[in-house]
Scaffold this motif. Structure first.
Motif, mmCIF file in Angstrom:
data_model
loop_
_atom_site.group_PDB
_atom_site.id
_atom_site.type_symbol
_atom_site.label_atom_id
_atom_site.label_comp_id
_atom_site.label_asym_id
_atom_site.label_seq_id
_atom_site.Cartn_x
_atom_site.Cartn_y
_atom_site.Cartn_z
ATOM 1 N N TYR A 231 -13.841 2.516 2.899
ATOM 2 C CA TYR A 231 -12.522 3.134 3.488
ATOM 3 C C TYR A 231 -12.543 4.359 2.886
ATOM 4 C CZ TYR A 231 -11.219 -1.283 5.491
ATOM 5 O OH TYR A 231 -11.509 -2.599 5.854
ATOM 6 N N ARG B 122 -6.828 9.618 -7.233
ATOM 7 C CA ARG B 122 -7.790 8.726 -7.865
ATOM 8 C C ARG B 122 -7.939 8.849 -9.377
ATOM 9 N NH1 ARG B 122 -12.773 9.926 -5.021
ATOM 10 N NH2 ARG B 122 -12.920 11.701 -6.572
ATOM 11 N N GLU C 115 0.869 -1.136 -0.121
ATOM 12 C CA GLU C 115 -0.059 0.056 -0.077
ATOM 13 C C GLU C 115 0.734 1.428 0.057
ATOM 14 O OE1 GLU C 115 -4.186 -0.795 2.328
ATOM 15 O OE2 GLU C 115 -2.520 -0.480 3.544
ATOM 16 N N TRP D 257 -3.707 5.174 0.363
ATOM 17 C CA TRP D 257 -4.637 5.781 1.375
ATOM 18 C C TRP D 257 -4.116 6.834 1.839
ATOM 19 C CZ3 TRP D 257 -2.918 5.691 6.539
ATOM 20 C CH2 TRP D 257 -1.830 5.175 6.816
ATOM 21 N N ALA E 283 -2.953 -0.302 -3.264
ATOM 22 C CA ALA E 283 -3.770 0.681 -2.899
ATOM 23 C C ALA E 283 -3.437 2.127 -2.450
ATOM 24 C CB ALA E 283 -4.878 -0.081 -1.682
ATOM 25 N N VAL F 229 -8.215 2.598 -4.884
ATOM 26 C CA VAL F 229 -7.744 1.279 -5.150
ATOM 27 C C VAL F 229 -7.843 1.106 -6.658
ATOM 28 C CG1 VAL F 229 -8.282 -0.151 -2.876
ATOM 29 C CG2 VAL F 229 -9.966 0.123 -4.767
ATOM 30 N N ASP G 72 -12.888 4.728 -5.446
ATOM 31 C CA ASP G 72 -12.837 4.644 -4.041
ATOM 32 C C ASP G 72 -12.820 3.301 -3.526
ATOM 33 O OD1 ASP G 72 -12.992 7.407 -4.001
ATOM 34 O OD2 ASP G 72 -14.986 7.558 -3.931
ATOM 35 N N GLU G 73 -12.308 3.027 -2.443
ATOM 36 C CA GLU G 73 -12.322 1.627 -1.602
ATOM 37 C C GLU G 73 -13.670 1.539 -0.946
ATOM 38 O OE1 GLU G 73 -9.702 -1.711 0.695
ATOM 39 O OE2 GLU G 73 -9.020 0.518 0.495
ATOM 40 N N GLN G 74 -14.374 0.531 -1.255
ATOM 41 C CA GLN G 74 -15.717 0.411 -0.226
ATOM 42 C C GLN G 74 -15.376 0.466 1.072
ATOM 43 O OE1 GLN G 74 -18.969 0.538 -1.205
ATOM 44 N NE2 GLN G 74 -18.292 0.729 -3.607
ATOM 45 N N TYR H 28 -8.032 5.000 -10.554
ATOM 46 C CA TYR H 28 -8.420 4.272 -9.477
ATOM 47 C C TYR H 28 -9.839 4.605 -9.178
ATOM 48 C CZ TYR H 28 -4.156 2.115 -8.053
ATOM 49 O OH TYR H 28 -2.916 1.110 -7.851
#
Length: 204
Positions: free
Chosen positions: A121, A110, A94, A136, A134, A126, A117-119, A115
């Protein structure tokens, strides 16, 4: 299940718990053998959400963390082929970006990585293909006056570069330099963190 319980359940099979998943590798001798292993595993997984990554040296298997029984089925299928599931090479990477204003910088990253959005989070994005690491965002409480010490190079097909740059600029980024385009363009997010969009062109 607790993480320790998940690891205990699959550890002897050669699987390892890593960042919300269980992962194992199957060493192989050729890309043809990798394809055969992948087909066996896909059949054994059934409807389970199995991710497969193939190289000429190994097949990487990834399952949701609590998919204990599918992991057992996959290991059995691999053993039937005279091979084994092993823990080597199961790491996940990550990338973390410190930010004072996460909503201001997250859209840039993004866009520049293409990428999503990460579900579950809100401070992470991602790769929709599940291949890249990923990214963050970590909340900072004070600005840092020095120049950032790291940046990312994103190599894209030459005909995709203009759209990727346009998306990054529309998401709040700035164009730092196009002096070496089309080999690479330097862009930055709203807080000055840099990334380069690169192509094969202009390097002959």
């Amino acid at each position: 299940m607790k993480r320790s319980e998940i690891q205990d359940a699959v550890g002897d099979l050669g699987w390892r718990y890593v960042l919300g998943t269980i992962r194992a590798t199957v060493p192989v001798g050729s890309i043809g053998q990798a394809a055969e292993v992948a087909a066996r595993c896909a059949a054994a997984a059934g409807d389970e959400r199995l991710q497969l990554q193939l190289t000429r040296d190994h097949v990487l298997l990834t399952l949701p963390a609590e998919a204990i029984e599918p992991a057992r089925r996959l290991t059995a299928a691999v053993r039937e082929a005279g091979l084994a599931t092993e823990p080597g090479g199961t790491q996940l990477v990550e990338l973390a970006i410190d930010a004072l204003d996460i909503p201001a910088v997250k859209p840039f990253w993004r866009a520049i990585f293409a990428y999503e959005d990460e579900q579950g989070y809100p401070n992470a994005v991602v790769d929709p293909l599940g291949v890249g690491p990923a990214v963050w965002f970590q909340q900072m409480d004070a600005p840092r006056p020095q120049r950032n010490r790291i940046h990312f190079d994103i190599s894209v097909p030459h005909d995709e570069a203009p759209a990727r740059i346009e998306a990054a600029l529309a998401a709040g980024g700035t164009l730092v330099s196009a002096a070496h385009a089309p080999a690479f363009w330097v862009l930055a997010d709203a807080e000055g963190n840099e990334a380069c969009i690169t192509t094969w062109q202009g390097r002959d």
